[in-house]
Structure formats: C-alpha cells, structure tokens
Design a protein around this motif. Structure first.
Motif, mmCIF file in Angstrom:
data_model
loop_
_atom_site.group_PDB
_atom_site.id
_atom_site.type_symbol
_atom_site.label_atom_id
_atom_site.label_comp_id
_atom_site.label_asym_id
_atom_site.label_seq_id
_atom_site.Cartn_x
_atom_site.Cartn_y
_atom_site.Cartn_z
ATOM 1 N N ASN A 45 39.576 8.248 -8.670
ATOM 2 C CA ASN A 45 40.073 7.202 -7.768
ATOM 3 C C ASN A 45 41.218 7.724 -6.909
ATOM 4 O OD1 ASN A 45 38.243 5.579 -9.058
ATOM 5 N ND2 ASN A 45 39.753 4.388 -10.182
ATOM 6 N N TYR A 96 31.485 6.417 -13.992
ATOM 7 C CA TYR A 96 30.830 6.199 -12.707
ATOM 8 C C TYR A 96 29.572 7.060 -12.614
ATOM 9 C CZ TYR A 96 35.232 4.145 -10.909
ATOM 10 O OH TYR A 96 36.328 3.368 -10.696
ATOM 11 N N VAL A 143 28.894 4.833 -5.142
ATOM 12 C CA VAL A 143 29.442 4.931 -6.489
ATOM 13 C C VAL A 143 29.077 3.665 -7.243
ATOM 14 C CG1 VAL A 143 31.530 5.200 -7.888
ATOM 15 C CG2 VAL A 143 31.377 6.303 -5.648
ATOM 16 N N SER A 144 28.552 3.815 -8.446
ATOM 17 C CA SER A 144 28.237 2.659 -9.292
ATOM 18 C C SER A 144 28.821 2.902 -10.673
ATOM 19 C CB SER A 144 26.718 2.449 -9.382
ATOM 20 O OG SER A 144 26.090 3.607 -9.913
ATOM 21 N N GLY A 145 28.941 1.826 -11.459
ATOM 22 C CA GLY A 145 29.478 1.953 -12.803
ATOM 23 C C GLY A 145 30.683 1.076 -13.019
ATOM 24 N N ASN A 146 31.479 1.411 -14.013
ATOM 25 C CA ASN A 146 32.673 0.638 -14.358
ATOM 26 C C ASN A 146 33.665 1.563 -15.043
ATOM 27 O OD1 ASN A 146 31.776 0.792 -17.167
ATOM 28 N ND2 ASN A 146 30.290 -0.783 -16.598
ATOM 29 N N ILE A 153 38.067 9.079 -14.456
ATOM 30 C CA ILE A 153 37.965 7.965 -13.507
ATOM 31 C C ILE A 153 39.249 7.792 -12.695
ATOM 32 C CG2 ILE A 153 37.897 5.442 -13.376
ATOM 33 C CD1 ILE A 153 35.656 5.449 -15.347
ATOM 34 N N VAL A 156 34.472 0.311 -7.319
ATOM 35 C CA VAL A 156 33.143 0.725 -6.894
ATOM 36 C C VAL A 156 32.690 -0.078 -5.698
ATOM 37 C CG1 VAL A 156 30.728 0.873 -7.594
ATOM 38 C CG2 VAL A 156 32.517 1.512 -9.191
ATOM 39 N N SER A 161 35.090 -2.516 -12.256
ATOM 40 C CA SER A 161 34.139 -2.181 -11.204
ATOM 41 C C SER A 161 34.563 -2.521 -9.787
ATOM 42 C CB SER A 161 32.793 -2.864 -11.472
ATOM 43 O OG SER A 161 32.946 -4.260 -11.430
#
Length: 301
Positions: free
Chosen positions: A289, A267, A260-263, A285, A164, A161
């Motif tokens: 990125n 996301y 952006v949230s999540g791991n 992901i 994020v 994370s």
C-alpha cells in the motif's frame, strides 16, 4: 430530476464473486435457506389461509426456503460448469444483475409448481397465482439480495478491502532517461548470463535457485527460466524503482498491474495481458500500500 445510470460501472470487468464459486456455492445456498426460513417463520410476509394448508406451517416454510436454495445451487452450479468449459473469466455487475433476475424467475416458477404440494386450492394452476409467485419472489428476492450484498461489503470492509476498491493502475511510466531498458543480468555461471528488456517484464517468480520471467513481447506472453535466485536478481534491478517484492517468491512490475483484489488476508494482482495472478502476502500488504501510494504520488500526481 434526471435519472442517471453509470453504464461504465455496470460493464466494467470485476472478479467473479466468491459466493458463486463452486467451493462456496453450498455454503451460499445454506445461508439463503436459513435466512428465508427464519424470515417466513418470524414475519409471515404473505397471506396464509390456514384451511388451505396441507401440512403444518413450519413444513410450508421449510419447502418455501428449500426451493430457492436448491434453485440457487443448481443454477450457479450449471453456470460454473458452462464458464469452465467455455473458459470464460469475465464478469460484470450487469451480468450479475441479469443472472439474479433469471434466478428469481426460476425461483418464482418453482414456488408456483409447489403449490399443489402445499395448498388445497382449486386455482393453484391459475395465471393469477403464477404471476403472484413471480411478483412475491422479486419483491423478497431483491430485498434479500441487496441485504446480503451490504452485509458482504461490511465484512469485506472490516477485513481491509476498501484499498482494493480505490486502486488505480499506474499507467504513467517513470521518467528515467538515464536508465536503459536493456539490462544485462549476471548469474553465478557466466554462460548463463542474459540480457533483459526491463520494460517488457510483468513479474518474476522464484523456483529455488531459478527464476521464471514472465514478459510481454510483441503482444505475446513469454515465459523464460533463468539460473539465478530471486534475491540475486532483485539486487541487480534496484535502480528501477517500479519493481516490488510483493511475496517471498514474487517480484512484480507495479506499472503493469491493472487490478487488485482481496482483503487484509492477502491481495491478488491481475494483468491485462494474462490470466495469471500474483499474490501479495499478508505481511507485505502494508508495504505494498505504501509503495503504491509513493509511486502514484511520484508519477501520477
């Protein structure tokens, strides 16, 4: 030495913590119960006078651990219900600290009210013991709260994370003077062809042989369904580099993403104009990125 508080950080909108959400609330209460129970059994942090005990110390610890767990479960259960009925989505660190402070006061009050059940002391209902329970609750509660927050941060970091946390919205639009915002999209059926202002497009969702366009027009969110597959649509906007296929069924305008949230499991992309969220699949992901960094270096740096 000047004591500095980052007020902007305290009032900035963040996602409502998963640990307080209804589906995780029982698990959070259970974790709190076992942490407190183990701590009380191992360390006996507060003075215990055995002749005053109405029951074995193990049961005393059980009730002292059960009280905070129940209060936590009921308090955030009521808060979740209130947030749902009021359709509230905003959450800040300042809001969380206030809620935790109120929670600790309630837990301390609950511990005070349990004194007659646990101890044979004629002063159980004194103000002295009331303030002592509140004080002890704040001392232990703040310690455990930050311990749990650090543990949560560690495990989220292990999942990936930190990216994020470093996300910065791409507010600068690409300087593509040769590209017109008005785009004509060809479909398989000529009468279904349509025009689209590409700058107004937030994201596109696939639905079989159709797509759902979510756009911002005159500060209003609009949703339109068009007869064309997402793959066919994507092939016609390749000249616009700020659109990214983040999921099997989603295409997103990277310059419209605000948070952006999540791991590393996936996301969620958020927008200022709507509460809708767009997923980034686990497989995408790394590509997301890389794409984000490329756009950022190209248009921000």
């Amino acid at each position: 030495m000047t004591f500095y508080i980052n007020r902007e950080h305290l009032v900035k909108d963040i996602d409502y913590p998963t640990r307080y959400q209804p589906e995780n609330l029982f698990k959070s209460a259970l974790i709190v119960f076992f942490i407190i129970l183990g701590f009380l059994l191992l360390f006996k942090p507060f003075g215990v006078y055995d002749p005053e005990l109405k029951m074995h110390y193990l049961f005393i610890c059980f009730f002292h651990a059960l009280g905070p767990a129940l209060v936590l479960y009921l308090y955030f259960g009521i808060l979740n219900y209130y947030r749902k009925t009021k359709n509230q989505s905003k959450w800040t660190l300042l809001n969380e600290y206030i809620q935790i402070g109120a929670l600790l006061v309630l837990i301390g009050t609950t511990s005070f009210l349990m004194r007659d059940l646990l101890y044979t002391n004629p002063n159980n209902w004194s103000w002295n013991y009331f303030f002592e329970e509140i004080r002890n609750c704040f001392v232990a509660g703040i310690f455990f709260y930050f311990l749990i927050r650090l543990a949560s941060f560690y495990f989220e970091s292990k999942k990936g994370s930190p990216f994020v946390l470093q996300f910065i919205p791409l507010t600068v639009k690409p300087e593509t003077a040769s590209l017109q915002p008005q785009l004509f999209i060809n479909t398989q059926v000529k009468q279904d062809d349509f025009s689209l202002d590409i700058d107004q497009l937030l994201f596109v969702k696939a639905d079989g042989n159709y797509i759902e366009l979510t756009t911002l027009k005159n500060n209003q969110i609009m949703t339109e369904v068009k007869r064309i597959s997402l793959t066919q649509f994507e092939a016609q906007i390749t000249a616009y580099p700020h659109f990214f296929r983040c999921h099997r069924t989603y295409l997103v305008n990277m310059f419209k993403v605000e948070k952006v949230s999540g791991n590393s499991q996936g996301y969620l992309l958020s927008f200022d104009e709507t509460n809708s969220k767009v997923p980034v699949s686990r497989k995408q992901i790394d590509s997301f990125n890389t794409y984000y960094e490329r756009l950022r270096n190209q248009y921000i740096a």
